[in-house]
Design an enzyme around this catalytic site. Sequence first.
Site, PDB file in Angstrom:
ATOM      1  N   THR A 139      -4.637  -9.027  -0.362  1.00  0.00           N
ATOM      2  CA  THR A 139      -3.943  -8.833  -1.634  1.00  0.00           C
ATOM      3  C   THR A 139      -4.234  -9.981  -2.581  1.00  0.00           C
ATOM      4  OG1 THR A 139      -1.801  -8.581  -2.736  1.00  0.00           O
ATOM      5  CG2 THR A 139      -1.791  -9.817  -0.663  1.00  0.00           C
ATOM      6  N   CYS A 152      10.795  20.844  -7.778  1.00  0.00           N
ATOM      7  CA  CYS A 152      11.780  20.609  -6.722  1.00  0.00           C
ATOM      8  C   CYS A 152      12.175  21.946  -6.089  1.00  0.00           C
ATOM      9  CB  CYS A 152      13.004  19.922  -7.313  1.00  0.00           C
ATOM     10  SG  CYS A 152      14.370  19.770  -6.150  1.00  0.00           S
ATOM     11  N   CYS A 203      12.261  14.294  -6.929  1.00  0.00           N
ATOM     12  CA  CYS A 203      12.768  15.160  -7.994  1.00  0.00           C
ATOM     13  C   CYS A 203      13.188  14.289  -9.186  1.00  0.00           C
ATOM     14  CB  CYS A 203      13.962  15.977  -7.476  1.00  0.00           C
ATOM     15  SG  CYS A 203      14.757  16.950  -8.766  1.00  0.00           S
ATOM     16  N   ASN A 233      -8.694 -12.974   3.451  1.00  0.00           N
ATOM     17  CA  ASN A 233      -9.244 -12.368   2.230  1.00  0.00           C
ATOM     18  C   ASN A 233     -10.672 -12.882   2.048  1.00  0.00           C
ATOM     19  OD1 ASN A 233      -9.695 -11.646  -0.610  1.00  0.00           O
ATOM     20  ND2 ASN A 233      -7.473 -11.383  -0.717  1.00  0.00           N
ATOM     21  N   PRO A 234     -11.611 -12.008   1.701  1.00  0.00           N
ATOM     22  CA  PRO A 234     -12.975 -12.504   1.460  1.00  0.00           C
ATOM     23  C   PRO A 234     -13.054 -13.385   0.209  1.00  0.00           C
ATOM     24  CG  PRO A 234     -12.864 -10.107   1.179  1.00  0.00           C
ATOM     25  CD  PRO A 234     -11.497 -10.548   1.558  1.00  0.00           C
ATOM     26  N   ASN A 288       0.826  -1.217   0.000  1.00  0.00           N
ATOM     27  CA  ASN A 288       0.000   0.000   0.000  1.00  0.00           C
ATOM     28  C   ASN A 288       0.851   1.254   0.000  1.00  0.00           C
ATOM     29  OD1 ASN A 288      -2.120  -1.712   0.038  1.00  0.00           O
ATOM     30  ND2 ASN A 288      -2.650  -1.398   2.189  1.00  0.00           N
ATOM     31  N   HIS A 333       5.947  -0.559  -2.773  1.00  0.00           N
ATOM     32  CA  HIS A 333       5.514   0.183  -3.969  1.00  0.00           C
ATOM     33  C   HIS A 333       5.528   1.702  -3.757  1.00  0.00           C
ATOM     34  CE1 HIS A 333       3.242  -3.648  -5.404  1.00  0.00           C
ATOM     35  NE2 HIS A 333       4.509  -3.667  -5.738  1.00  0.00           N
TER      36      HIS A 333
END
Length: 246
Positions: free
Chosen positions: A192, A149, A128, A217-218, A103, A120
């Site tokens: 995930t 920047c 920059c 997880n569902p 996340n 991630h």
Amino acid sequence: MNDSIKRAKDLVEQAQRILVITGAGVSAESGVPTFRDATGLWKKIDPYKVATPEAFEDDPEFVWKWYDERRTQLKDCQPNPGHYAVAAMEKAKQDGFFLLTQNVDNLHERAGSLRLAHIHGKIYEVRCTKEYTIREDFQTPLPELPPKCPHCGALERPNIVWFGEQIDTDAVSQTESFISKGDMDLVFVIGTEASFGYIMDWANRSEGSNGKLIEINPGTTSLTASADIHLSGKSGEILPQLTMNL
Ligand code: NAD
């Protein structure tokens, strides 16, 4: 409490070393949209228009507008009981705990997590494009799009790993360093799809010969078949049951 949750709770209590891997689903109950679900972000916009270096080169302002909106929406979102339960696990296991999150939000930190890596990137960091320096910027909306920047005036970009880019090398080293210190008793994969090879690899490799893999997880994912326990449901409802009285 059903039998699988009771078994998972016992494993959490006994474990000396735990690795937790989270994805967009852990933040879903905080009101943060996931990517690939029916109401997910990628159902509304083509990821190649906002999450690739090419898209940024073509139209940095368009890409920044999309991120600026997500940054602004996130400001109103609060950590949910799942984030707090992950932080409680860390508090109980201390250096025997590590959290690897895909996340880009900061809800784990806001719930108290300290030993974590964002594989991630982070949505409140800007980088920059010339000097590669990274700075935190929590302003929402940003006063100028695209931001520049403050040091050299070059264009800044979100410090997020886009499609086709390398994952964050510091986050990889931190994760590898934790894994190299010994096998895990427990690896959690929470919220995930585990659609990236490196996520599957970390999940499977780090459990060693005796460790257990627990998925929350569902739905089912590419890791469900290899999980020792699959807890079907929302992480904000299941996780607090595992850390109760920890
Ligand atoms: P994904 O959208 O592909 O999958 C989300 C998963 O969460 C699904 O398997 C879904 O069944 C599950 N889920 C939905 N609600 C849940 C809940 N309440 N409890 C537990 N699980 C639930 O997301 P992913 O696999 O994390 O995809 C990876 C990419 O998504 C990463 O690159 C990450 O950066 C990005 N992402 C991050 C955020 C965020 O920072 N909050 C939001 C969207 C996407």
